[in-house]
Scaffold this motif. Structure first.
Motif, PDB file in Angstrom:
ATOM      1  N   PRO A 132      25.027   7.640 -31.665  1.00 11.35           N
ATOM      2  CA  PRO A 132      25.899   6.604 -31.103  1.00 11.35           C
ATOM      3  C   PRO A 132      25.098   5.361 -30.708  1.00 11.35           C
ATOM      4  O   PRO A 132      24.023   5.453 -30.131  1.00 11.35           O
ATOM      5  CB  PRO A 132      26.497   7.285 -29.852  1.00 11.35           C
ATOM      6  N   GLY A 133      25.636   4.203 -31.064  1.00 13.64           N
ATOM      7  CA  GLY A 133      24.974   2.953 -30.722  1.00 13.64           C
ATOM      8  C   GLY A 133      23.923   2.518 -31.716  1.00 13.64           C
ATOM      9  O   GLY A 133      23.445   1.387 -31.651  1.00 13.64           O
ATOM     10  N   LEU A 134      23.552   3.402 -32.636  1.00 15.11           N
ATOM     11  CA  LEU A 134      22.565   3.061 -33.667  1.00 15.11           C
ATOM     12  C   LEU A 134      23.145   3.343 -35.047  1.00 15.11           C
ATOM     13  O   LEU A 134      23.745   2.482 -35.662  1.00 15.11           O
ATOM     14  CB  LEU A 134      21.273   3.851 -33.440  1.00 15.11           C
ATOM     15  N   GLY A 135      22.974   4.573 -35.511  1.00 13.44           N
ATOM     16  CA  GLY A 135      23.437   4.915 -36.851  1.00 13.44           C
ATOM     17  C   GLY A 135      24.936   4.902 -37.019  1.00 13.44           C
ATOM     18  O   GLY A 135      25.436   4.765 -38.141  1.00 13.44           O
ATOM     19  N   ASP A 136      25.682   5.009 -35.925  1.00 10.96           N
ATOM     20  CA  ASP A 136      27.135   5.055 -36.070  1.00 10.96           C
ATOM     21  C   ASP A 136      27.729   3.693 -36.441  1.00 10.96           C
ATOM     22  O   ASP A 136      28.943   3.576 -36.629  1.00 10.96           O
ATOM     23  CB  ASP A 136      27.799   5.605 -34.807  1.00 10.96           C
ATOM     24  N   LYS A 137      26.891   2.683 -36.584  1.00  9.38           N
ATOM     25  CA  LYS A 137      27.384   1.370 -37.010  1.00  9.38           C
ATOM     26  C   LYS A 137      27.839   1.357 -38.468  1.00  9.38           C
ATOM     27  O   LYS A 137      28.406   0.362 -38.923  1.00  9.38           O
ATOM     28  CB  LYS A 137      26.303   0.308 -36.796  1.00  9.38           C
ATOM     29  N   VAL A 138      27.608   2.450 -39.196  1.00 18.35           N
ATOM     30  CA  VAL A 138      28.149   2.543 -40.556  1.00 18.35           C
ATOM     31  C   VAL A 138      29.655   2.766 -40.505  1.00 18.35           C
ATOM     32  O   VAL A 138      30.345   2.613 -41.525  1.00 18.35           O
ATOM     33  CB  VAL A 138      27.483   3.677 -41.363  1.00 18.35           C
ATOM     34  N   ASP A 139      30.166   3.147 -39.339  1.00 18.03           N
ATOM     35  CA  ASP A 139      31.604   3.341 -39.138  1.00 18.03           C
ATOM     36  C   ASP A 139      32.236   1.976 -38.883  1.00 18.03           C
ATOM     37  O   ASP A 139      31.790   1.228 -38.012  1.00 18.03           O
ATOM     38  CB  ASP A 139      31.822   4.266 -37.940  1.00 18.03           C
ATOM     39  N   GLN A 173      19.522  -3.525 -42.517  1.00 23.44           N
ATOM     40  CA  GLN A 173      19.528  -2.250 -41.804  1.00 23.44           C
ATOM     41  C   GLN A 173      19.807  -2.551 -40.336  1.00 23.44           C
ATOM     42  O   GLN A 173      19.913  -3.713 -39.952  1.00 23.44           O
ATOM     43  CB  GLN A 173      18.211  -1.496 -41.958  1.00 23.44           C
ATOM     44  N   PHE A 174      19.930  -1.519 -39.521  1.00 20.37           N
ATOM     45  CA  PHE A 174      20.198  -1.719 -38.101  1.00 20.37           C
ATOM     46  C   PHE A 174      18.882  -1.744 -37.334  1.00 20.37           C
ATOM     47  O   PHE A 174      17.937  -1.043 -37.688  1.00 20.37           O
ATOM     48  CB  PHE A 174      21.078  -0.599 -37.532  1.00 20.37           C
ATOM     49  N   THR A 175      18.829  -2.517 -36.281  1.00 25.22           N
ATOM     50  CA  THR A 175      17.644  -2.527 -35.434  1.00 25.22           C
ATOM     51  C   THR A 175      17.413  -1.127 -34.864  1.00 25.22           C
ATOM     52  O   THR A 175      18.278  -0.568 -34.195  1.00 25.22           O
ATOM     53  CB  THR A 175      17.811  -3.525 -34.281  1.00 25.22           C
ATOM     54  N   GLY A 176      16.274  -0.569 -35.169  1.00 23.55           N
ATOM     55  CA  GLY A 176      15.945   0.757 -34.671  1.00 23.55           C
ATOM     56  C   GLY A 176      16.559   1.895 -35.452  1.00 23.55           C
ATOM     57  O   GLY A 176      16.418   3.057 -35.076  1.00 23.55           O
ATOM     58  N   ALA A 177      17.253   1.580 -36.550  1.00 20.93           N
ATOM     59  CA  ALA A 177      17.894   2.640 -37.337  1.00 20.93           C
ATOM     60  C   ALA A 177      17.967   2.217 -38.795  1.00 20.93           C
ATOM     61  O   ALA A 177      18.821   1.417 -39.176  1.00 20.93           O
ATOM     62  CB  ALA A 177      19.294   2.938 -36.802  1.00 20.93           C
ATOM     63  N   THR A 178      17.058   2.740 -39.596  1.00 23.43           N
ATOM     64  CA  THR A 178      17.039   2.427 -41.021  1.00 23.43           C
ATOM     65  C   THR A 178      17.554   3.593 -41.857  1.00 23.43           C
ATOM     66  O   THR A 178      18.134   3.392 -42.931  1.00 23.43           O
ATOM     67  CB  THR A 178      15.599   2.084 -41.477  1.00 23.43           C
ATOM     68  N   ILE A 179      17.358   4.806 -41.383  1.00 20.78           N
ATOM     69  CA  ILE A 179      17.679   5.993 -42.173  1.00 20.78           C
ATOM     70  C   ILE A 179      19.161   6.054 -42.528  1.00 20.78           C
ATOM     71  O   ILE A 179      19.525   6.322 -43.683  1.00 20.78           O
ATOM     72  CB  ILE A 179      17.257   7.274 -41.423  1.00 20.78           C
ATOM     73  N   THR A 180      20.037   5.767 -41.561  1.00 16.98           N
ATOM     74  CA  THR A 180      21.477   5.878 -41.812  1.00 16.98           C
ATOM     75  C   THR A 180      21.970   4.865 -42.836  1.00 16.98           C
ATOM     76  O   THR A 180      22.623   5.254 -43.816  1.00 16.98           O
ATOM     77  CB  THR A 180      22.266   5.742 -40.493  1.00 16.98           C
TER      78      THR A 180
END
Length: 211
Positions: A132-139, A173-180
């Motif tokens: 939540p707050g990182l990788g969930d931005k793909v939603d 990519q997202f700050t602090g989250a590249t894998i998702t």
């Protein structure tokens, strides 16, 4: 005798209670299963028609499907349904169910819409366990990042750039989250590859029905 009668009454009472409880549980499970299935179908329909608006086609995508098997897309070798969007009897887009197995916290279940010309019609994430707050931005409910995939292609000279910026590509990519985002972009690219390789088979129902 009174003791045996009491035991018999207690046993019958317990048995009746167990039967009634089991029946209630069974009824609850059936009704819950049906409700869950309806909710899943409703959510799926909303996602499908976000990618291809109902006003732009003249068929019901939930009822117009073609079965396919693609372990590289789905993560298993069981058949799945591709949804067909038609206009005047012609398929204008195909929506493929896709699993990205390399999310940060596990599988990311998605649907990828591909236009007849091989470009992305849209992508939606249906289920995930990302942070939540990182990788969930793909939603899409969390951010509009996934809309950046719309109209993109990965054929010819655009293939190498169909990746996140960190990998030399064109997608943020997202700050602090590249894998998702990397997982989602990669799964979308595989869906485009599958469509391009199997285009004739996916579009054949429309061609046959139109002639």
């Amino acid at each position: 005798m009174e003791m045996f009668s009491a035991i018999r009454s207690s046993t019958l009472g317990i048995t009746l209670f167990a039967v009634v409880t089991a029946a209630l549980i069974a009824v609850t499970q059936v009704s819950t299963k049906e409700r869950i299935a309806k909710n899943e179908r409703d959510a799926q329909a909303r996602a499908l028609y976000e990618i291809v608006p109902k006003s732009t086609i003249d068929n019901d995508m939930l009822e117009d499907t073609v079965s396919f098997v693609a372990p590289e897309l789905l993560g298993h070798d069981q058949p799945a349904d591709a949804y067909l969007a038609r206009k005047d009897g012609k398929v204008v887009a195909v929506i493929l169910p896709v699993v990205a197995p390399d999310g940060y916290s596990g599988n990311i279940n998605m649907i990828v819409g591909v236009k007849r010309d091989g470009s992305v019609a849209g992508v939606r994430v249906l289920a995930h366990k990302e942070t939540p707050g990182l990788g969930d931005k793909v939603d899409l409910k969390k951010s509009g990042w996934i809309l950046g995939l719309n109209n993109q292609r990965n054929d010819n000279d655009q293939r190498d750039s169909f990746a996140v910026l960190k990998d030399g590509g064109r997608f943020d990519q997202f700050t602090g989250a590249t894998i998702t985002p990397r997982a989602v972009v990669g799964a979308t690219s595989r869906a485009l590859d599958y469509f391009r390789t199997n285009k004739a088979a996916l579009l054949e129902p429309a061609i046959t029905g139109a002639e």
